[in-house]
Design an enzyme around this catalytic site. Structure first.
Site, short mmCIF file in Angstrom:
data_model
loop_
_atom_site.label_atom_id
_atom_site.label_comp_id
_atom_site.label_asym_id
_atom_site.label_seq_id
_atom_site.Cartn_x
_atom_site.Cartn_y
_atom_site.Cartn_z
N GLU A 15 14.83 -20.30 -31.15
CA GLU A 15 15.50 -19.34 -32.18
C GLU A 15 15.34 -18.37 -31.57
OE1 GLU A 15 17.37 -19.21 -35.11
OE2 GLU A 15 17.12 -17.11 -34.44
N LYS A 16 16.75 -17.68 -31.11
CA LYS A 16 16.71 -16.23 -30.55
C LYS A 16 16.24 -15.13 -31.42
CE LYS A 16 21.52 -15.28 -31.33
NZ LYS A 16 22.15 -16.56 -32.32
N HIS A 17 15.87 -15.32 -32.39
CA HIS A 17 15.52 -14.06 -33.34
C HIS A 17 14.00 -13.88 -33.57
CE1 HIS A 17 19.64 -14.21 -35.02
NE2 HIS A 17 19.44 -12.84 -34.89
N HIS A 45 19.31 -12.89 -27.26
CA HIS A 45 19.95 -12.34 -28.46
C HIS A 45 21.01 -11.20 -27.93
CE1 HIS A 45 20.38 -9.88 -32.02
NE2 HIS A 45 20.24 -10.86 -32.76
N HIS A 51 25.88 -6.02 -33.31
CA HIS A 51 25.01 -7.00 -33.32
C HIS A 51 23.61 -6.74 -32.27
CE1 HIS A 51 23.77 -11.57 -33.47
NE2 HIS A 51 22.93 -11.12 -33.96
N CYS A 115 16.93 -8.01 -36.99
CA CYS A 115 18.27 -7.87 -36.28
C CYS A 115 19.20 -7.57 -37.31
CB CYS A 115 18.70 -9.57 -36.19
SG CYS A 115 20.54 -9.81 -35.99
N HIS A 118 21.16 -10.39 -38.97
CA HIS A 118 20.43 -11.64 -39.32
C HIS A 118 19.04 -11.59 -40.05
CE1 HIS A 118 23.54 -13.13 -36.25
NE2 HIS A 118 23.62 -13.77 -37.67
#
Ligand code: FE
Length: 130
Positions: A15-17, A45, A51, A115, A118
């Site tokens: 999970e990139k976050h 990310h 973004h 983010c 997100h």
């Protein structure tokens, strides 16, 4: 209120976050040690005007203590903004930082990242003291 819906967590490898905390597993009490905070180590990310990661904060919760301490607040404030338009600016802050800390008790390092679209993500890492 279920905090899991607000402060999301997952394995940073998939999970990139999720903030990645890199430091020694064990440090010497009172000695300076480096803690690298980053994000998107396995899966990058985006870093665009639309973004991007706004900030990463670091906290320390000593083992057995009730309260956490804020250790650092690292803002990433350039994301290609420009009078020419989005993503036409000359500079982007990459979402990675190395902090230097001293601890004298074992505990848990907690990282929180935002983010811009997100929301909030967290991770933690236990750190031992000799
Ligand atoms: Fe995102």
């Amino acid at each position: 209120m279920n905090m899991e819906n607000i402060l999301q967590s997952a394995d940073w490898k998939t999970e990139k976050h999720v903030p990645v905390i890199e430091c020694a597993e064990q440090v010497t009490a009172g000695e300076l040690c480096e803690v690298k905070l980053s994000l998107g180590k396995e899966i990058a990310h985006p870093n665009t005007t639309e973004h991007h990661i706004r900030w990463i904060q670091l906290f320390f919760k000593p083992e057995g203590d009730k309260f956490s301490y804020q250790v650092g607040n690292f803002a990433f404030t350039a994301h290609g903004e420009s009078v020419e338009g989005p993503n036409l600016g000359p500079v982007y802050t990459h979402h990675a930082v190395t902090a230097a800390i001293r601890i004298n008790k074992p505990g848990t390092l907690l990282a929180m990242a935002l983010c811009n679209i997100h929301g909030l993500w967290q991770s933690s890492r236990v750190i031992a003291v000799k």
